[in-house]
Design an enzyme around this catalytic site. Structure first.
Site, short mmCIF file in Angstrom:
data_model
loop_
_atom_site.label_atom_id
_atom_site.label_comp_id
_atom_site.label_asym_id
_atom_site.label_seq_id
_atom_site.Cartn_x
_atom_site.Cartn_y
_atom_site.Cartn_z
CG HIS A 217 -1.78 -1.17 1.28
ND1 HIS A 217 -1.48 -2.27 2.03
CD2 HIS A 217 -2.92 -1.44 0.64
CE1 HIS A 217 -2.41 -3.17 1.86
NE2 HIS A 217 -3.30 -2.70 1.01
N GLY A 404 -5.50 11.66 5.37
CA GLY A 404 -6.18 12.92 5.08
C GLY A 404 -7.30 12.72 4.07
N GLY A 487 -11.53 -2.14 17.30
CA GLY A 487 -10.14 -2.08 16.84
C GLY A 487 -9.18 -2.87 17.69
P1 ADP Z 1 -5.60 2.85 7.14
O1 ADP Z 1 -4.66 2.45 8.26
O2 ADP Z 1 -6.58 1.77 6.83
O3 ADP Z 1 -4.88 3.41 5.98
P2 ADP Z 1 -6.20 5.54 7.99
O4 ADP Z 1 -4.89 5.92 7.40
O5 ADP Z 1 -7.37 6.35 7.59
O6 ADP Z 1 -6.52 4.01 7.77
O7 ADP Z 1 -6.12 5.66 9.57
C1 ADP Z 1 -4.96 5.36 10.28
C2 ADP Z 1 -5.23 5.65 11.75
O8 ADP Z 1 -6.22 4.74 12.24
C3 ADP Z 1 -4.03 5.44 12.63
O9 ADP Z 1 -3.24 6.60 12.67
C4 ADP Z 1 -4.65 5.13 13.98
O10 ADP Z 1 -4.91 6.31 14.72
C5 ADP Z 1 -5.98 4.52 13.63
N1 ADP Z 1 -5.99 3.09 13.87
C6 ADP Z 1 -5.44 2.11 13.13
N2 ADP Z 1 -5.70 0.91 13.67
C7 ADP Z 1 -6.42 1.14 14.79
C8 ADP Z 1 -7.01 0.32 15.81
N3 ADP Z 1 -6.91 -0.99 15.76
N4 ADP Z 1 -7.69 0.93 16.81
C9 ADP Z 1 -7.80 2.28 16.88
N5 ADP Z 1 -7.29 3.09 15.94
C10 ADP Z 1 -6.61 2.54 14.92
#
Ligand code: ADP
Ligand code: MG
Length: 581
Positions: A217, A404, A487
């Site tokens: 990714h 973002g 989560g």
């Molecule tokens: P992705 O990781 O699917 O690309 P985003 O980039 O939108 O999603 O979000 C990342 C954020 O999600 C991280 O910075 C963290 O704060 C939050 N996050 C990731 N995994 C968890 C989890 N298991 N529980 C709570 N927050 C999480």
């Protein structure tokens, strides 16, 4: 660089439409992904795969006999939503049960896990096998925490071939899990990839250097080393795979996978050395594959996968498969093209439906709260939109750079949903609608968590006759608990919880002193900011940033940062109104 697109925001939908047109005899579009044009034989297991887009031929290209019954396709590098997974599952289900199998990423686990739960509630025998083949993402004793990369194809084909020959859901699940337990992958990147419409790549690898342990990714590798020539690179890639060879195993399926912009000739040069090296270790290579199977947009990089075979896995690995992105052997005659297939109506859930109060029974207080929630949603969207680039940059340090974009997409959808809602809607329904829209549109981990949190906030506030600051505290606590539940994170894991928990605690403490709610919110938002700032010193233990934990030290967590931005916007809006009143 992505040169061909109409509207970058519509890139995924446009590509899927073209894909379905190019393979009209093989696949049919459904809202959320694709299914086979020819329905499964009744009673067969439907193997469902999926994840973010940007990985073609994964995932849509692997739909066909001997492979998947359907693919759920999210936005670029973004998990699809629960609703998408359900729609694809309903369209593919042939009564023999549904197996979700996909690479282990938090957002996918949350969304597909919820879809699995809902299917079970409808009476569908739904199961899940997570794929964890990437040796660079966690140590051998933490194999279950590894992410999935190109080895997903081994598990997809084993599961798909088992389903094709009529195995039961128990067997298909067992064999998929068995294949995963014997699949290992290891990759390197030479240059990063660029999201459609973006001006620069998600990460860069300096000239003369390669980055070992890449993600798919756009996550950079875990270690940079000088570029190696093909013979040494073959050894580097194979080493950790050989280290995890099961005792006595001498036969292996091998995949040399190009990540998007490595030429096939280069892959073949490398494959020659890989084959020699493995054979030198006494390994017989069975029906290898060399080409592009799981890409990462235009990333320059390669990964090597080994599926350590035993008799039952070899029978399935060598079975035929016929899909737009992967064919082997002969699967039988051609079927007549079916241009379009209406998905069957979903079965009724056996879960009790949440009671929706009739408009007349919505209290005035609930309607007032809904009006405030509308305004605050818009405020939150504007505040996050102003910081979207910064949030993306924070996420690109050790994650995939989409935080973002994802937050803005989710908040836009939530804001549109609350705008469209009837004036008479109460706060519970309004936040439920906003939460669904957010989670459905944003995808990704944060989209799933924020969507669920908003819905929970609405449910906790409910349809009361009046709301006290204590009710707000209780609703915030319930939303935090929901995020922790879905989560599985704990304070200190470097996630959004590290800003939410200080917010919740400060709010509860201030409200107890009897202070005005607006002042309490301002204090809580400042605690959230301190919490988010403090994540800079933490090492991520969850989510996409974990494999690159070291890199993330010194930078605050993107999800914690967006949380305080929202908390701050909400608090100042409420305070501003009070002063203005
Ligand atoms: P992705 O990781 O699917 O690309 P985003 O980039 O939108 O999603 O979000 C990342 C954020 O999600 C991280 O910075 C963290 O704060 C939050 N996050 C990731 N995994 C968890 C989890 N298991 N529980 C709570 N927050 C999480
Ligand atoms: Mg991200």
């Amino acid at each position: 660089m992505t040169r061909i697109f109409a509207d970058p925001d519509a890139f995924v939908a446009d590509a899927l439409r073209g894909f379905a047109a190019a393979h009209a005899g093989e696949v049919a579009l459904v809202d959320g992904g694709v299914v086979r044009a020819q329905p499964l034989e009744p009673g067969r297991v439907a193997v469902l795969i999926g994840g973010g887009s940007g990985h073609y031929p994964a995932f849509a290209g692997f739909v066909g006999p001997g492979l998947a019954a359907g693919a759920i396709c999210g936005n670029i590098f973004t998990s699809p939503s629960t609703a998408q997974a359900l729609r694809v599952a309903h369209a593919a289900d042939a009564g023999g049960g549904v197996l979700f199998t996909y690479g282990r990423y938090a957002g996918d686990v949350i969304h597909f896990g919820e879809a699995e739960r809902r299917l079970r509630a409808e009476g569908v025998d739904a199961r899940t096998v997570l794929i964890t083949d990437d040796v660079a993402s966690a140590a051998p004793d933490a194999r279950d925490e590894r992410r999935g990369i190109a080895g997903i194809l081994c598990v997809f084909h084993v599961a798909g071939a088992a389903a094709e020959r009529g195995d039961s859901i128990d067997e298909v699940e067992r064999l998929a899990a068995h294949a995963n337990s014997r699949t290992r992958s290891h990759g390197v990147a030479f240059a990063g990839c660029t999201l459609p419409g973006a001006g620069h790549p998600l990460f860069e690898v300096p000239d003369g250097v390669m980055s070992i342990g890449l993600g798919i990714h756009g996550e950079p590798g875990v270690r940079d080393v000088p570029l190696q020539r093909a013979p040494e690179l073959a050894v580097t890639l194979a080493e950790p795979l050989l280290a995890e060879r099961p005792e006595g195993c001498t036969r292996a399926a091998v995949i040399l996978n190009g990540l998007g912009s490595v030429k096939y000739e280069e892959l073949y040069v490398l494959f020659g050395h890989v084959a020699e090296h493995l054979q030198g270790h006494g390994i017989e290579i069975v029906e290898p594959e060399c080409g592009e199977f799981v890409t990462s947009l235009d990333m320059a990089g390669v990964s090597l996968t080994v599926l350590w075979l035993d008799d039952e896995l070899e029978e399935l690995w060598t079975a035929p498969a016929s899909s737009p992105g992967f064919r082997k052997g002969a699967v039988g005659g051609r079927t007549a093209p079916i241009a379009h297939r209406e998905p069957p109506a979903p079965r009724a859930s056996t879960e009790p439906a949440a009671a929706t109060p009739a408009a007349a029974s919505v209290t005035d207080a609930s309607r007032d709260a809904a009006r405030i929630a509308r305004r605050l949603t818009r405020r939150a969207r504007d505040a996050v939109a102003a910081q979207a680039d910064h949030l993306g940059e924070l996420d690109a340090v050790a994650g995939d750079g989409d935080h973002g974009i994802g937050m803005v997409r989710g908040l836009n959808a939530a804001a549109e949903a609350v705008e469209a809602a009837d004036e008479a809607t109460g706060v519970r329904e309004l936040l439920g609608t906003a939460g669904d829209a957010w989670s459905e549109t944003a995808g990704g981990t944060s989209g799933a968590l924020w969507g669920a949190a908003l819905t929970q906030l609405g449910q906790s506030l409910g349809n009361a006759d009046r709301f006290t600051p204590e009710d707000v505290v209780a609703a915030v606590a319930a939303a935090c608990a929901r995020i922790a539940e879905i989560g599985g994170a704990h304070p200190g894991d470097k996630t959004m919880l590290d800003a939410m928990e200080p917010f919740r605690k400060a709010l509860a403490a201030r409200v107890q002193t009897g202070e005005d709610l607006a002042a309490c919110l301002i204090a809580a938002a400042s605690a959230a900011r301190e919490g988010a700032d403090a994540t800079a010193a933490m090492t991520p233990r969850l989510g996409r940033a974990r494999p690159l934990a070291e890199r993330s030290i010194g930078h605050p967590d993107p999800g914690a940062t967006s949380f305080w931005i929202i908390a701050d916007a909400v608090a100042h809006d409420v305070a501003g109104r009070r002063e203005g009143e």
